[in-house]
Design an enzyme around this catalytic site. Structure first.
Site, short mmCIF file in Angstrom:
data_model
loop_
_atom_site.label_atom_id
_atom_site.label_comp_id
_atom_site.label_asym_id
_atom_site.label_seq_id
_atom_site.Cartn_x
_atom_site.Cartn_y
_atom_site.Cartn_z
N LYS A 13 6.54 -2.87 -12.81
CA LYS A 13 5.37 -3.05 -13.68
C LYS A 13 5.79 -3.15 -15.14
CE LYS A 13 3.40 0.84 -12.44
NZ LYS A 13 4.41 1.38 -11.50
N ARG A 85 -4.11 5.34 -12.49
CA ARG A 85 -3.34 5.89 -11.38
C ARG A 85 -4.20 6.73 -10.45
NH1 ARG A 85 1.99 5.73 -14.32
NH2 ARG A 85 3.63 6.37 -12.92
N ARG A 120 18.12 3.45 -12.08
CA ARG A 120 17.58 3.10 -13.40
C ARG A 120 18.21 3.94 -14.50
NH1 ARG A 120 11.20 2.74 -14.00
NH2 ARG A 120 11.26 4.97 -13.50
N ARG A 152 16.36 9.02 -16.40
CA ARG A 152 15.14 9.79 -16.63
C ARG A 152 15.15 11.02 -15.72
NH1 ARG A 152 10.06 5.68 -16.40
NH2 ARG A 152 9.23 7.47 -15.26
P1 AMP Z 1 5.83 6.15 -15.61
O1 AMP Z 1 6.76 5.90 -16.76
O2 AMP Z 1 4.72 5.16 -15.56
O3 AMP Z 1 6.56 6.28 -14.29
O4 AMP Z 1 5.13 7.57 -15.88
C1 AMP Z 1 5.91 8.75 -16.02
C2 AMP Z 1 5.02 9.96 -15.83
O5 AMP Z 1 4.00 9.99 -16.82
C3 AMP Z 1 4.28 10.02 -14.51
O6 AMP Z 1 5.08 10.53 -13.45
C4 AMP Z 1 3.13 10.96 -14.87
O7 AMP Z 1 3.57 12.30 -14.94
C5 AMP Z 1 2.79 10.50 -16.28
N1 AMP Z 1 1.78 9.41 -16.27
C6 AMP Z 1 1.95 8.14 -16.69
N2 AMP Z 1 0.83 7.43 -16.54
C7 AMP Z 1 -0.08 8.27 -15.99
C8 AMP Z 1 -1.42 8.13 -15.56
N3 AMP Z 1 -2.10 6.96 -15.68
N4 AMP Z 1 -2.03 9.21 -15.03
C9 AMP Z 1 -1.41 10.40 -14.93
N5 AMP Z 1 -0.14 10.59 -15.28
C10 AMP Z 1 0.54 9.54 -15.82
#
Ligand code: AMP
Length: 220
Positions: A13, A85, A120, A152
């Protein structure tokens, strides 16, 4: 116009949003990246999100929704990466904007998701590499800004398995939410970023998007 990119962690994404946004004149909004920026800056929101993020859990809807509402307030078009999400977030998004939503889910086989996520590496500016599929020119160093690449905290084997589980439980129902109103486009995310980009553009065109550069089919 708001383009919503859905899909499990590792589906690409972020990569696709980063390509699509500049060519379509849209602003890329990654909620995960916004939270990480808050963490780095030591804000109150960052501190509140940290506990959830470090466990691979979703940050509570209320915190995410308010953060996204602020981003959308500029009245520009956006590509949303990592939001919504949950079904509650999807409902909140419908309520907060009258903009047309183009929703695409990027799908990738589970074994490839695991390779992508555990391989990653990122720099502190958010440039992304994969030690297997797209390594940097010099191991461990960002090609763009020369800073060290790290994994990460939530990309370790155990955390990845947990996050995929959270996706299946909390985010998969969001697909049904959009499908119920015939708004869900499906994009095969298996393959190189260029191919997926072209498939995404094709899907957006098929939805009758009116962004000139998208209709023109330019790739970069
Ligand atoms: P990502 O970089 O998109 O994988 O997001 C990393 C972390 O941020 C996720 O595992 C969640 O803990 C938090 N996060 C990001 N976007 C959301 C969302 N829309 N709703 C809830 N938590 C989020």
């Amino acid at each position: 116009m708001i383009v919503v990119l859905l899909g499990p962690p590792g589906a690409g994404k972020g990569t696709q949003a980063a390509r699509l946004a500049p060519m379509a004149g849209l602003t890329h909004v990654s909620t995960g990246e916004l939270f990480r920026a808050h963490l780095r800056s030591g804000t109150d929101l960052g501190a509140r999100a940290k506990a959830y993020m470090s466990r691979g859990e979703l940050v509570p809807d209320s915190l995410v929704v308010e953060m996204v509402r602020d981003c959308l307030a500029d009245g520009e078009g956006h590509v949303l990466d990592g939001f919504p999400r949950t079904v509650a977030q999807a409902e909140a998004l419908d309520a907060m904007t009258a903009e047309r939503l183009i929703v695409a889910v990027i799908s990738v086989p589970q074994d490839k998701l695991l390779t992508r996520l555990t391989g990653r590496r990122v720099c502190h500016e958010g440039h992304v590499y994969n030690i297997v599929t797209s390594p940097p020119t010099h191991a461990g160093v960002c090609d763009v800004d020369g800073t060290p690449l790290t994994q990460r905290d939530d990309d370790t084997d155990a955390m990845v398995a947990f996050r995929l589980d959270v996706y299946a439980r909390e985010t998969a129902p969001v697909l049904a939410y959009y499908e119920a109103t015939s708004r869900l486009l499906r994009v095969d995310g298996d393959g190189g970023a260029d191919d997926v980009h072209q498939r995404l553009l094709g899907a957006i065109e098929s939805a009758g998007a009116t962004v000139p550069s998208v209709v023109g089919g330019a790739s970069d």
